[in-house]
Write an enzyme that holds these catalytic residues in place. Structure first.
Site, PDB file in Angstrom:
ATOM      1  N   ARG A  12      -4.480   6.563  -2.695  1.00 13.02           N
ATOM      2  CA  ARG A  12      -4.469   5.311  -2.157  1.00 13.02           C
ATOM      3  C   ARG A  12      -4.588   4.333  -0.884  1.00 13.02           C
ATOM      4  NH1 ARG A  12      -0.884   1.583   0.185  1.00 13.02           N
ATOM      5  NH2 ARG A  12       0.364   3.102  -0.023  1.00 13.02           N
ATOM      6  N   ASP A  13      -4.064   4.940  -0.463  1.00  9.87           N
ATOM      7  CA  ASP A  13      -3.782   4.410   1.402  1.00  9.87           C
ATOM      8  C   ASP A  13      -5.039   4.499   2.515  1.00  9.87           C
ATOM      9  OD1 ASP A  13      -2.920   2.509   3.742  1.00  9.87           O
ATOM     10  OD2 ASP A  13      -0.706   4.125   3.444  1.00  9.87           O
ATOM     11  N   HIS A 202       7.258   6.824   5.687  1.00 11.47           N
ATOM     12  CA  HIS A 202       5.893   6.755   5.066  1.00 11.47           C
ATOM     13  C   HIS A 202       5.065   6.585   6.449  1.00 11.47           C
ATOM     14  CE1 HIS A 202       2.399   4.688   2.998  1.00 11.47           C
ATOM     15  NE2 HIS A 202       2.541   4.402   3.971  1.00 11.47           N
ATOM     16  N   HIS A 204       2.126   6.300  10.224  1.00 11.44           N
ATOM     17  CA  HIS A 204       1.301   5.823  10.171  1.00 11.44           C
ATOM     18  C   HIS A 204       0.824   6.714  11.728  1.00 11.44           C
ATOM     19  CE1 HIS A 204      -1.226   4.087   7.291  1.00 11.44           C
ATOM     20  NE2 HIS A 204       0.419   3.765   6.914  1.00 11.44           N
ATOM     21  N   CYS A 235      -3.189  -0.157   6.412  1.00 11.54           N
ATOM     22  CA  CYS A 235      -3.216  -2.042   5.104  1.00 11.54           C
ATOM     23  C   CYS A 235      -4.252  -2.453   5.705  1.00 11.54           C
ATOM     24  CB  CYS A 235      -1.321  -2.510   5.442  1.00 11.54           C
ATOM     25  SG  CYS A 235      -1.472  -3.794   4.777  1.00 11.54           S
ATOM     26  N   ASN A 244      -2.494   7.480   8.305  1.00 11.52           N
ATOM     27  CA  ASN A 244      -1.769   7.356   8.227  1.00 11.52           C
ATOM     28  C   ASN A 244      -1.380   9.506   8.470  1.00 11.52           C
ATOM     29  OD1 ASN A 244      -1.786   6.769   5.449  1.00 11.52           O
ATOM     30  ND2 ASN A 244      -0.257   6.714   5.606  1.00 11.52           N
TER      31      ASN A 244
HETATM   32 ZN   LIG Z   1       0.326   3.082   4.825  1.00 14.87          ZN
END
Ligand SMILES: [Zn+2]
Length: 301
Positions: A12-13, A202, A204, A235, A244
């Site tokens: 996803r990210d 979460h 980065h 993002c 990340n």
């Molecule tokens: Zn993220």
């Protein structure tokens, strides 16, 4: 049982910000390899309009594929009720909602103010979702490329609102602004407000502090971490966001410390190889991948 719980958010990210699309079949093979490496939670996609993020157009297929992998909790991101309904229909086990503590980022990312977004998540939580876990992720919790400083009180207020109806709450350093002292302070502050509902970090690695921040969070009692293979990610609506915290390096750090992750480093490297082969043009990061296993290394017992 692992001591720490790692959720791989690469599909996803990692992919949402990539300049190249990963073909669906390659994505499935990669997700299967991640599961085979021992990842028990994988965020496989995001139910956003495909026009906004074409890389996420096959999320329903990724979710339903991932649910066939035994023992894997399949996570999807949803920005609103419509996305939530699509996630439920596809069979996601857990849905994460980003609620930005930065007003500017919130409006760019989901076209809602933080308060409107909290209400949107409340609406989703009230919608029948038997057996499906709901996570509220407070994004840009440590700073924002658009707004700059994000007041801690804003983060605490949003986290407390989300904790009323979410199963768990995460704090996200969406754009990699956090430092370890800030991580300690804010996790402690939010935890004193919502207790055990505060679950994941979460983080980065935009400025290279991903691992240091993860360790600080660990020392504050955090046991759930999101990370992305090869440090891919970011993002698309937060300029400057990248990478990340790197799954391979995070797993290595914990295992070397004697903290069990349940993840096999060799199999993790095999999954990384699949990912790189599927989109070789994208930058891939990671110190463990470059340097390999140190002589005499023993994984956590
Ligand atoms: Zn993220």
């Amino acid at each position: 049982m692992p001591h720490v719980h790692i959720c791989e958010v690469g599909p996803r990210d990692g992919l949402q910000n990539a300049h190249h699309l990963m073909p669906t079949e390659a994505k499935k093979a990669w997700i299967a390899a991640l599961a085979a490496a021992g990842l028990r939670e994988i965020e496989v996609g995001s139910f956003v309009p495909p026009k906004l993020i074409p890389a996420m157009a096959d999320t329903a297929e990724s979710v339903s594929f991932a649910t066939t992998l035994p023992g894997v909790k399949v996570v999807a991101l949803a920005p609103n009720l419509k996305g939530f309904q699509r996630a439920l229909q596809a069979g996601a086990h857990k849905v994460t909602f980003p609620v930005s503590a930065s007003r500017l980022h919130s409006e760019a990312n989901v076209r809602m103010t933080p308060e409107q977004m909290v209400e949107e998540v409340r609406k989703c939580a009230a919608h029948p979702h038997p057996g499906v876990e709901i996570e509220g992720a407070v994004s840009t919790a440590f700073g924002c490329t658009m707004q700059g400083v994000v007041p801690e009180d804003d983060v605490v207020r949003i986290a407390a609102a989300l904790a009323e109806f979410c199963d768990c709450v995460a704090l996200a350093d969406t754009v990699g602004y956090a430092n370890p002292a800030q991580i300690r302070k804010l996790f402690r502050k939010v935890k004193s407000e919502i207790g055990g509902k505060l679950e994941a970090a979460h983080l980065h690695n935009t400025r290279g502090l991903g691992l240091a921040n993860a360790l600080a969070a660990y020392e504050e009692g955090v046991r759930h971490f999101d990370s992305s293979m090869g440090g891919r990610g970011g993002c698309p609506f937060a300029p400057g966001a990248s990478g990340n915290v790197i799954t391979e390096d995070l797993v290595f750090m914990f295992e070397a410390m004697g903290v069990r992750t349940g993840i096999d480093l060799d199999k993790l490297m095999a999954a990384r190889k699949l990912m790189v082969e599927a989109i070789p043009q994208e930058p891939t990061y990671g110190h463990f991948a470059l340097a390999g296993v140190p002589k005499g290394f023993r994984a956590a017992a």
